[in-house]
Design a protein around this motif. Structure first.
Motif, PDB file in Angstrom:
ATOM      1  N   TYR A   1      15.885  23.459  44.914  1.00  0.00           N
ATOM      2  CA  TYR A   1      16.021  23.686  43.465  1.00  0.00           C
ATOM      3  C   TYR A   1      17.186  22.865  42.948  1.00  0.00           C
ATOM      4  CZ  TYR A   1      17.423  26.037  39.129  1.00  0.00           C
ATOM      5  OH  TYR A   1      17.780  26.308  37.830  1.00  0.00           O
ATOM      6  N   ILE A   2      16.965  22.176  41.836  1.00  0.00           N
ATOM      7  CA  ILE A   2      18.105  21.646  41.084  1.00  0.00           C
ATOM      8  C   ILE A   2      17.839  21.859  39.596  1.00  0.00           C
ATOM      9  CG2 ILE A   2      18.479  19.849  42.847  1.00  0.00           C
ATOM     10  CD1 ILE A   2      18.071  17.879  40.381  1.00  0.00           C
ATOM     11  N   MET A   3      18.902  21.942  38.845  1.00  0.00           N
ATOM     12  CA  MET A   3      18.798  22.115  37.397  1.00  0.00           C
ATOM     13  C   MET A   3      18.599  20.758  36.730  1.00  0.00           C
ATOM     14  SD  MET A   3      18.875  24.201  34.807  1.00  0.00           S
ATOM     15  CE  MET A   3      19.630  25.722  35.403  1.00  0.00           C
ATOM     16  N   ALA A   4      17.531  20.619  35.976  1.00  0.00           N
ATOM     17  CA  ALA A   4      17.283  19.374  35.253  1.00  0.00           C
ATOM     18  C   ALA A   4      18.422  19.102  34.273  1.00  0.00           C
ATOM     19  CB  ALA A   4      15.964  19.467  34.499  1.00  0.00           C
TER      20      ALA A   4
ATOM     21  N   GLY B   1      14.756  23.202  37.614  1.00  0.00           N
ATOM     22  CA  GLY B   1      15.213  24.239  36.701  1.00  0.00           C
ATOM     23  C   GLY B   1      15.148  23.782  35.259  1.00  0.00           C
ATOM     24  N   LEU B   2      14.637  24.655  34.395  1.00  0.00           N
ATOM     25  CA  LEU B   2      14.574  24.395  32.962  1.00  0.00           C
ATOM     26  C   LEU B   2      15.774  25.081  32.312  1.00  0.00           C
ATOM     27  CD1 LEU B   2      13.047  23.414  30.432  1.00  0.00           C
ATOM     28  CD2 LEU B   2      11.704  25.527  30.528  1.00  0.00           C
ATOM     29  N   PRO B   3      16.730  24.324  31.764  1.00  0.00           N
ATOM     30  CA  PRO B   3      17.941  24.936  31.223  1.00  0.00           C
ATOM     31  C   PRO B   3      17.630  25.928  30.098  1.00  0.00           C
ATOM     32  CG  PRO B   3      18.144  22.535  31.300  1.00  0.00           C
ATOM     33  CD  PRO B   3      16.725  22.861  31.600  1.00  0.00           C
ATOM     34  N   PHE B   4      18.339  27.050  30.117  1.00  0.00           N
ATOM     35  CA  PHE B   4      18.147  28.094  29.108  1.00  0.00           C
ATOM     36  C   PHE B   4      19.475  28.781  28.861  1.00  0.00           C
ATOM     37  CE2 PHE B   4      16.548  32.554  28.116  1.00  0.00           C
ATOM     38  CZ  PHE B   4      16.250  32.255  26.797  1.00  0.00           C
TER      39      PHE B   4
ATOM     40  N   LEU C   1      26.120  28.146  35.182  1.00  0.00           N
ATOM     41  CA  LEU C   1      26.999  27.041  34.779  1.00  0.00           C
ATOM     42  C   LEU C   1      26.255  25.710  34.803  1.00  0.00           C
ATOM     43  CD1 LEU C   1      30.257  28.151  36.605  1.00  0.00           C
ATOM     44  CD2 LEU C   1      29.903  28.035  34.127  1.00  0.00           C
ATOM     45  N   ALA C   2      25.348  25.557  35.760  1.00  0.00           N
ATOM     46  CA  ALA C   2      24.537  24.333  35.804  1.00  0.00           C
ATOM     47  C   ALA C   2      23.700  24.210  34.534  1.00  0.00           C
ATOM     48  CB  ALA C   2      23.644  24.339  37.039  1.00  0.00           C
ATOM     49  N   GLY C   3      23.109  25.325  34.111  1.00  0.00           N
ATOM     50  CA  GLY C   3      22.330  25.328  32.879  1.00  0.00           C
ATOM     51  C   GLY C   3      23.176  24.989  31.668  1.00  0.00           C
ATOM     52  N   GLN C   4      24.400  25.520  31.638  1.00  0.00           N
ATOM     53  CA  GLN C   4      25.293  25.214  30.519  1.00  0.00           C
ATOM     54  C   GLN C   4      25.646  23.729  30.487  1.00  0.00           C
ATOM     55  OE1 GLN C   4      28.738  27.795  30.493  1.00  0.00           O
ATOM     56  NE2 GLN C   4      27.490  29.644  30.493  1.00  0.00           N
ATOM     57  N   ARG C   5      25.945  23.187  31.661  1.00  0.00           N
ATOM     58  CA  ARG C   5      26.270  21.749  31.718  1.00  0.00           C
ATOM     59  C   ARG C   5      25.082  20.920  31.241  1.00  0.00           C
ATOM     60  NH1 ARG C   5      28.622  23.440  36.667  1.00  0.00           N
ATOM     61  NH2 ARG C   5      26.781  22.762  37.851  1.00  0.00           N
ATOM     62  N   ALA C   6      23.893  21.305  31.670  1.00  0.00           N
ATOM     63  CA  ALA C   6      22.693  20.566  31.276  1.00  0.00           C
ATOM     64  C   ALA C   6      22.473  20.639  29.773  1.00  0.00           C
ATOM     65  CB  ALA C   6      21.481  21.110  32.030  1.00  0.00           C
TER      66      ALA C   6
ATOM     67  N   THR D   1       4.667  14.446  45.798  1.00  0.00           N
ATOM     68  CA  THR D   1       5.571  15.591  45.984  1.00  0.00           C
ATOM     69  C   THR D   1       5.377  16.603  44.861  1.00  0.00           C
ATOM     70  OG1 THR D   1       7.207  14.149  47.045  1.00  0.00           O
ATOM     71  CG2 THR D   1       7.964  16.325  46.285  1.00  0.00           C
ATOM     72  N   PRO D   2       5.065  17.860  45.186  1.00  0.00           N
ATOM     73  CA  PRO D   2       4.851  18.857  44.129  1.00  0.00           C
ATOM     74  C   PRO D   2       6.143  19.181  43.371  1.00  0.00           C
ATOM     75  CG  PRO D   2       3.915  19.591  46.230  1.00  0.00           C
ATOM     76  CD  PRO D   2       4.774  18.404  46.526  1.00  0.00           C
ATOM     77  N   ILE D   3       5.987  19.428  42.075  1.00  0.00           N
ATOM     78  CA  ILE D   3       7.098  19.878  41.231  1.00  0.00           C
ATOM     79  C   ILE D   3       6.736  21.223  40.622  1.00  0.00           C
ATOM     80  CG2 ILE D   3       8.547  19.421  39.217  1.00  0.00           C
ATOM     81  CD1 ILE D   3       7.972  16.472  39.539  1.00  0.00           C
ATOM     82  N   VAL D   4       7.624  22.180  40.822  1.00  0.00           N
ATOM     83  CA  VAL D   4       7.490  23.492  40.195  1.00  0.00           C
ATOM     84  C   VAL D   4       8.573  23.618  39.136  1.00  0.00           C
ATOM     85  CG1 VAL D   4       7.634  25.986  40.556  1.00  0.00           C
ATOM     86  CG2 VAL D   4       6.553  24.544  42.295  1.00  0.00           C
ATOM     87  N   LEU D   5       8.184  23.889  37.921  1.00  0.00           N
ATOM     88  CA  LEU D   5       9.144  24.094  36.839  1.00  0.00           C
ATOM     89  C   LEU D   5       9.549  25.568  36.837  1.00  0.00           C
ATOM     90  CD1 LEU D   5      10.441  22.411  34.523  1.00  0.00           C
ATOM     91  CD2 LEU D   5       8.679  23.344  33.020  1.00  0.00           C
ATOM     92  N   MET D   6      10.836  25.828  36.971  1.00  0.00           N
ATOM     93  CA  MET D   6      11.328  27.198  37.083  1.00  0.00           C
ATOM     94  C   MET D   6      12.267  27.515  35.928  1.00  0.00           C
ATOM     95  SD  MET D   6      13.149  29.010  40.344  1.00  0.00           S
ATOM     96  CE  MET D   6      13.436  30.782  40.388  1.00  0.00           C
ATOM     97  N   GLY D   7      11.970  28.606  35.239  1.00  0.00           N
ATOM     98  CA  GLY D   7      12.843  28.975  34.132  1.00  0.00           C
ATOM     99  C   GLY D   7      12.393  30.237  33.438  1.00  0.00           C
ATOM    100  N   TYR D   8      12.568  30.261  32.133  1.00  0.00           N
ATOM    101  CA  TYR D   8      12.332  31.450  31.320  1.00  0.00           C
ATOM    102  C   TYR D   8      11.326  31.129  30.213  1.00  0.00           C
ATOM    103  CZ  TYR D   8      16.381  33.103  33.875  1.00  0.00           C
ATOM    104  OH  TYR D   8      17.229  33.476  34.884  1.00  0.00           O
ATOM    105  N   TYR D   9      10.748  32.171  29.663  1.00  0.00           N
ATOM    106  CA  TYR D   9       9.609  31.992  28.767  1.00  0.00           C
ATOM    107  C   TYR D   9      10.001  31.474  27.381  1.00  0.00           C
ATOM    108  CZ  TYR D   9       5.203  33.089  26.371  1.00  0.00           C
ATOM    109  OH  TYR D   9       4.050  33.011  25.650  1.00  0.00           O
ATOM    110  N   ASN D  10      11.186  31.788  26.928  1.00  0.00           N
ATOM    111  CA  ASN D  10      11.558  31.480  25.543  1.00  0.00           C
ATOM    112  C   ASN D  10      11.360  30.003  25.165  1.00  0.00           C
ATOM    113  OD1 ASN D  10      13.794  30.671  23.428  1.00  0.00           O
ATOM    114  ND2 ASN D  10      13.319  32.821  23.053  1.00  0.00           N
TER     115      ASN D  10
END
Length: 263
Positions: A22-25, A51-54, A66-71, A95-104
């Motif tokens: 996992y890494i934060m985009a 990771g989808l920043p939220f 904090l990674a999300g905040q930086r992004a 290579t598969p990519i899974v987008l991970m995050g929140y619905y908003n």
């Protein structure tokens, strides 16, 4: 068959376990995160969780928050996250990519438009941690119809009564959260994980990947021995946060991947 399904079939054929990173985009900025993502397959990563920043990541501990905040501060958005995936796909179509995050952010983008855009960007699966099975009509079922895997989390508190509901529309793999709490908060123990993995495998017939609390090659190997693979997030994100040069981040990832592949 999605890229995720194909990857697990390929690994099974050679008797290997999966390593998921996992890494934060956009952390700490677009160019650096793109460089890391492009380097992950060469470092042994089988599936990339992007990771989808939220602004309100309730399931994440301080490292991922904090990674999300930086992004977000660097200008990252859902659109730019999909652009990052698109750029990755120019060089890697397997290579598969899974987008991970929140619905908003997805809801604000519009579900139908999001699914069209995600598919075009080369996204293979979704983990949306704040959409329970009771909300499957919102995104899960449309995503599956669009050809995207919808990957569900199971936890130590997912009992036998709840588990069938959690598994009912899950595909690709199941992400087993090895500890109760937030990301990066404790260490996974293989002895505790093994019976839970077996229980979930029996209920789903899907690969079970274990995450949370894995931060060394030894732990990656131990968890992969009792599961279908291991996922590491916070430990990798911490390296990025410390300003570790990208080649050294990828060396660290390679060690974790080697551990999982020996499981």
């Amino acid at each position: 068959m999605t890229r995720i399904d194909a990857k697990f079939a390929e690994l099974k054929a050679v008797g290997k376990k999966a390593f998921v990173s996992y890494i934060m985009a956009g952390d700490p900025d677009y160019d650096t995160s793109l460089e890391v993502v492009k380097g992950l397959p060469g470092a042994g990563v089988d599936i990339i969780e992007l990771g989808l920043p939220f602004t309100d990541p309730m399931a994440d501990g301080p490292t991922i928050q904090l990674a999300g905040q930086r992004a977000l501060e660097s200008g990252m958005t859902l659109e730019r996250t999909l652009q990052l995936a698109t750029e990755f796909r120019e060089e890697d179509d397997t290579t598969p990519i899974v987008l991970m995050g929140y619905y908003n952010p997805i809801y604000n983008h519009g579900v139908d438009q999001f699914l069209t855009d995600a598919k075009a960007a080369g996204i293979d699966g979704l983990i949306v941690v704040d959409l329970p099975p009771e909300e499957d009509e919102e995104l899960c079922i449309p995503a599956q119809a669009a050809g995207l895997n919808f990957i569900r989390l199971a936890t130590p508190t997912t009992d036998d009564k709840r588990l069938p509901k959690v598994m009912q529309n899950t595909s690709g793999f199941v992400y087993y959260v090895s500890i109760t709490g937030i990301t990066g908060a404790a260490e996974a123990q293989a002895v505790d994980v093994a019976p839970e993995v077996a229980r979930i495998q029996a209920a789903s017939n899907l690969p079970v990947i274990v995450g949370f609390g894995i931060n060394t090659p030894e732990k990656s190997k131990a968890i992969a021995k009792v599961a279908d693979g291991a996922v590491v997030g916070s430990a990798i994100v911490s390296k990025i946060a410390s300003g570790t040069p990208v080649p050294e981040v990828l060396d660290f990832v390679r060690g974790l991947a080697d551990g999982a592949h020996q499981g």
